[in-house]
Design a protein around this motif. Structure first.
Motif, PDB file in Angstrom:
ATOM      1  N   SER A 118       4.109 -10.654  -5.361  1.00 46.36           N
ATOM      2  CA  SER A 118       2.641 -10.849  -4.904  1.00 46.36           C
ATOM      3  C   SER A 118       2.957 -11.045  -3.608  1.00 46.36           C
ATOM      4  N   SER A 119       3.642 -11.444  -2.646  1.00 50.39           N
ATOM      5  CA  SER A 119       3.982 -12.073  -1.805  1.00 50.39           C
ATOM      6  C   SER A 119       3.899  -9.849  -0.124  1.00 50.39           C
ATOM      7  N   THR A 120       4.461  -9.453  -1.459  1.00 45.83           N
ATOM      8  CA  THR A 120       4.905  -8.166  -0.753  1.00 45.83           C
ATOM      9  C   THR A 120       3.368  -7.296  -0.533  1.00 45.83           C
ATOM     10  N   ILE A 121       2.559  -7.995  -1.658  1.00 44.95           N
ATOM     11  CA  ILE A 121       1.300  -6.985  -1.701  1.00 44.95           C
ATOM     12  C   ILE A 121       0.283  -8.143  -0.624  1.00 44.95           C
ATOM     13  N   LEU A 122       0.860  -9.424  -0.535  1.00 45.43           N
ATOM     14  CA  LEU A 122      -0.424  -9.559   0.916  1.00 45.43           C
ATOM     15  C   LEU A 122       0.254  -9.193   1.951  1.00 45.43           C
ATOM     16  N   ASP A 123       1.755  -8.555   2.588  1.00 42.83           N
ATOM     17  CA  ASP A 123       1.884  -8.753   3.665  1.00 42.83           C
ATOM     18  C   ASP A 123       1.060  -7.125   3.579  1.00 42.83           C
ATOM     19  N   LYS A 124       1.380  -6.318   2.599  1.00 41.87           N
ATOM     20  CA  LYS A 124       0.490  -4.978   2.565  1.00 41.87           C
ATOM     21  C   LYS A 124      -1.069  -5.303   3.327  1.00 41.87           C
ATOM     22  N   TYR A 125      -1.882  -5.967   2.571  1.00 39.73           N
ATOM     23  CA  TYR A 125      -3.082  -6.089   2.723  1.00 39.73           C
ATOM     24  C   TYR A 125      -3.268  -6.657   4.047  1.00 39.73           C
ATOM     25  N   VAL A 126      -2.724  -7.002   4.630  1.00 42.23           N
ATOM     26  CA  VAL A 126      -2.582  -7.582   6.021  1.00 42.23           C
ATOM     27  C   VAL A 126      -3.057  -6.580   6.525  1.00 42.23           C
ATOM     28  N   GLN A 127      -2.395  -5.465   6.271  1.00 46.34           N
ATOM     29  CA  GLN A 127      -1.507  -4.529   7.510  1.00 46.34           C
ATOM     30  C   GLN A 127      -2.661  -3.333   6.571  1.00 46.34           C
ATOM     31  N   LYS A 128      -2.947  -3.120   6.107  1.00 46.47           N
ATOM     32  CA  LYS A 128      -3.676  -2.263   5.290  1.00 46.47           C
ATOM     33  C   LYS A 128      -5.646  -3.355   4.430  1.00 46.47           C
ATOM     34  N   PRO A 129      -5.749  -3.826   4.533  1.00 44.02           N
ATOM     35  CA  PRO A 129      -6.910  -4.412   3.537  1.00 44.02           C
ATOM     36  C   PRO A 129      -7.373  -3.371   3.297  1.00 44.02           C
ATOM     37  N   GLU A 130      -8.579  -1.863   3.256  1.00 44.23           N
ATOM     38  CA  GLU A 130      -8.978  -1.621   2.190  1.00 44.23           C
ATOM     39  C   GLU A 130      -8.390  -0.242   1.598  1.00 44.23           C
ATOM     40  N   LYS A 131      -6.738  -1.190   1.151  1.00 41.95           N
ATOM     41  CA  LYS A 131      -6.283  -0.271   0.401  1.00 41.95           C
ATOM     42  C   LYS A 131      -5.884  -0.870  -0.895  1.00 41.95           C
ATOM     43  N   GLU A 150      -7.738  -4.713  -0.977  1.00 43.98           N
ATOM     44  CA  GLU A 150      -7.832  -5.448  -1.155  1.00 43.98           C
ATOM     45  C   GLU A 150      -7.715  -5.466  -3.047  1.00 43.98           C
ATOM     46  N   ALA A 151      -8.216  -4.877  -3.911  1.00 47.26           N
ATOM     47  CA  ALA A 151      -8.484  -5.206  -5.602  1.00 47.26           C
ATOM     48  C   ALA A 151      -6.762  -5.425  -6.004  1.00 47.26           C
ATOM     49  N   LEU A 152      -5.788  -5.207  -4.785  1.00 49.94           N
ATOM     50  CA  LEU A 152      -4.821  -5.600  -6.119  1.00 49.94           C
ATOM     51  C   LEU A 152      -4.896  -7.454  -5.922  1.00 49.94           C
ATOM     52  N   LEU A 153      -4.987  -7.407  -4.444  1.00 51.27           N
ATOM     53  CA  LEU A 153      -3.964  -8.342  -3.823  1.00 51.27           C
ATOM     54  C   LEU A 153      -5.599  -9.813  -4.956  1.00 51.27           C
ATOM     55  N   GLU A 154      -6.460  -9.309  -4.345  1.00 55.00           N
ATOM     56  CA  GLU A 154      -7.679  -9.952  -5.642  1.00 55.00           C
ATOM     57  C   GLU A 154      -7.407 -10.573  -6.906  1.00 55.00           C
ATOM     58  N   ASP A 155      -6.823  -9.332  -7.591  1.00 56.53           N
ATOM     59  CA  ASP A 155      -6.120  -9.480  -8.896  1.00 56.53           C
ATOM     60  C   ASP A 155      -4.699 -10.515  -9.069  1.00 56.53           C
ATOM     61  N   GLU A 156      -4.145 -10.500  -7.894  1.00 57.70           N
ATOM     62  CA  GLU A 156      -2.735 -11.678  -7.611  1.00 57.70           C
ATOM     63  C   GLU A 156      -3.778 -12.993  -7.434  1.00 57.70           C
ATOM     64  N   LEU A 157      -4.506 -12.683  -6.777  1.00 58.09           N
ATOM     65  CA  LEU A 157      -5.192 -14.729  -6.322  1.00 58.09           C
ATOM     66  C   LEU A 157      -5.542 -15.180  -6.970  1.00 58.09           C
ATOM     67  N   ALA A 173     -11.317 -14.265   4.865  1.00 60.65           N
ATOM     68  CA  ALA A 173      -9.801 -15.068   6.300  1.00 60.65           C
ATOM     69  C   ALA A 173      -9.119 -14.816   6.887  1.00 60.65           C
ATOM     70  N   LEU A 174      -7.891 -13.602   5.970  1.00 63.62           N
ATOM     71  CA  LEU A 174      -6.761 -13.345   6.261  1.00 63.62           C
ATOM     72  C   LEU A 174      -7.039 -11.676   6.845  1.00 63.62           C
ATOM     73  N   ALA A 175      -8.141 -10.963   6.877  1.00 60.75           N
ATOM     74  CA  ALA A 175      -8.384 -10.252   7.695  1.00 60.75           C
ATOM     75  C   ALA A 175      -9.282 -10.276   8.908  1.00 60.75           C
ATOM     76  N   ALA A 176      -9.336 -11.754   9.411  1.00 60.71           N
ATOM     77  CA  ALA A 176      -9.763 -12.433  10.077  1.00 60.71           C
ATOM     78  C   ALA A 176      -8.730 -12.841  10.265  1.00 60.71           C
ATOM     79  N   GLY A 177      -8.209 -13.321  10.658  1.00 59.03           N
ATOM     80  CA  GLY A 177      -6.948 -13.807  11.209  1.00 59.03           C
ATOM     81  C   GLY A 177      -5.844 -13.077  11.058  1.00 59.03           C
ATOM     82  N   ALA A 178      -5.564 -12.212  10.126  1.00 62.02           N
ATOM     83  CA  ALA A 178      -4.833 -10.067  11.070  1.00 62.02           C
ATOM     84  C   ALA A 178      -5.067  -9.887  12.675  1.00 62.02           C
TER      85      ALA A 178
END
Length: 128
Positions: free
Chosen positions: A50-63, A65-72, A10-15
């Motif tokens: 972790s909010s920084t990781i979320l912001d980075k995921y929105v910009q570059k999910p492929e780089k 994703e694993a970090l954000l997944e762990d934080e979630l 959803a984050l990737a689709a929303g972005a």
């Protein structure tokens, strides 16, 4: 679909939708609401960084994703149920972006007694 995959999708689709001028305000509002709820969860759990990781995921999910997944997972979002607001917003984003997939139940969350599993399209699993 498991909660983490649903949220990441959803984050990737929303972005993607928010970047387009044609995206409706309902999608943009749901996307911003989803990000705000996740950031609040991070802050409530003492993981404001972790909010920084979320912001980075929105910009570059492929780089990231694993970090954000762990934080979630660290803040318990892998244990959410259909009635949780974060799940509802994620489903709303995906339903508006893929009505056909939504009508077949593609974005429904169901987990029962599982230890490790994958559900969905083009999965990638990292085992620790």
């Amino acid at each position: 679909m498991d909660p983490i995959t649903l949220i990441l999708t959803a984050l990737a689709a929303g972005a993607t939708a928010a970047a387009k001028d044609t995206a409706g305000t309902a999608v943009k509002d749901a996307y911003e609401g989803l990000k705000a709820l996740i950031k609040k969860k991070f802050t409530d759990q003492g993981k404001a960084d972790s909010s920084t990781i979320l912001d980075k995921y929105v910009q570059k999910p492929e780089k990231t994703e694993a970090l954000l997944e762990d934080e979630l997972k660290d803040v318990g979002l892998d244990k959410l149920k259909d009635e949780d607001e974060i799940i509802k917003l994620a489903q709303e984003i995906l339903k508006k972006g893929d009505p056909k997939g939504a009508s077949t139940g593609k974005y429904e969350v169901s987990i029962q007694g599982s230890r490790q599993f994958q559900v969905g399209d083009n999965n990638l699993q990292h085992n620790a």
